[in-house]
Design an enzyme around this catalytic site. Structure first.
Site, PDB file in Angstrom:
ATOM      1  N   HIS A  98      -7.981 -27.510 -38.897  1.00  0.00           N
ATOM      2  CA  HIS A  98      -6.913 -27.960 -38.000  1.00  0.00           C
ATOM      3  C   HIS A  98      -6.563 -29.412 -38.293  1.00  0.00           C
ATOM      4  O   HIS A  98      -7.399 -30.189 -38.735  1.00  0.00           O
ATOM      5  CB  HIS A  98      -7.278 -27.767 -36.527  1.00  0.00           C
ATOM      6  CG  HIS A  98      -8.569 -28.402 -36.102  1.00  0.00           C
ATOM      7  ND1 HIS A  98      -9.806 -27.906 -36.447  1.00  0.00           N
ATOM      8  CD2 HIS A  98      -8.819 -29.502 -35.354  1.00  0.00           C
ATOM      9  CE1 HIS A  98     -10.753 -28.669 -35.921  1.00  0.00           C
ATOM     10  NE2 HIS A  98     -10.174 -29.662 -35.257  1.00  0.00           N
ATOM     11  N   HIS A 100      -5.101 -32.947 -36.816  1.00  0.00           N
ATOM     12  CA  HIS A 100      -4.907 -33.738 -35.606  1.00  0.00           C
ATOM     13  C   HIS A 100      -3.649 -34.585 -35.769  1.00  0.00           C
ATOM     14  O   HIS A 100      -3.489 -35.268 -36.778  1.00  0.00           O
ATOM     15  CB  HIS A 100      -6.085 -34.694 -35.370  1.00  0.00           C
ATOM     16  CG  HIS A 100      -7.362 -34.005 -35.045  1.00  0.00           C
ATOM     17  ND1 HIS A 100      -7.795 -33.845 -33.750  1.00  0.00           N
ATOM     18  CD2 HIS A 100      -8.298 -33.432 -35.845  1.00  0.00           C
ATOM     19  CE1 HIS A 100      -8.948 -33.211 -33.760  1.00  0.00           C
ATOM     20  NE2 HIS A 100      -9.278 -32.947 -35.028  1.00  0.00           N
TER      21      HIS A 100
END
Length: 147
Positions: A98, A100
């Site tokens: 993922h 940020h």
């Protein structure tokens, strides 16, 4: 342990979505560093940089850039930090890749880069050689796999 991001993608766990398309999801971080801290996740599970296709990473950054641009048109951001924590030693807490996206405001107190001011590598030549050799080895492995 089941993957919380896969559960979110499947609609089995709650999340505040800010972006969605067929392959990616942008959700607000449950423990944000800044207001608007968003996570861009691929809907297809991969753990980290070692098993994520390069196109997926490029798509994640493109979506992150779009979210950052949107945040900068609001009171949420004057600037942005974008990061991928790759592995537990790099503080990756959910083992599903993922990105940020951290909106930043002038004068905010977040110290993401605190240790960066006095950073020094005591043996830069050796470090460069280690990376050059590893990249050459990886290139040979990639070439053999594509044959």
């Amino acid at each position: 342990m089941p993957c919380v991001f896969c559960a979110i993608v499947a609609g089995e766990a709650p999340a505040l979505k800010v972006y969605e398309d067929d392959d990616y999801l942008g959700i607000l971080d449950i423990r944000p560093f800044t207001r608007g801290h968003t996570l861009v996740i691929p809907k297809r599970h991969s753990v980290d940089l070692t098993d994520t296709p390069p196109q997926t990473l490029a798509d994640m950054v493109t979506i992150g850039q779009r979210i950052a641009r949107a945040a900068r048109t609001t009171e949420l951001a004057d600037a942005t930090n974008i990061a991928i924590n790759d592995g537990r030693a790099a503080f990756q807490s959910v083992l599903h890749i993922h990105l940020h996206v951290l909106p930043r405001r002038n004068g905010d107190k977040l110290s993401v880069a605190k240790g960066m001011l006095l950073r020094r590598d005591p043996d830069r030549e050796s470090t460069a050689e280690i990376l050059r050799e590893a990249l050459e080895d990886l290139g040979r492995i990639d070439a053999n796999q594509s044959e």
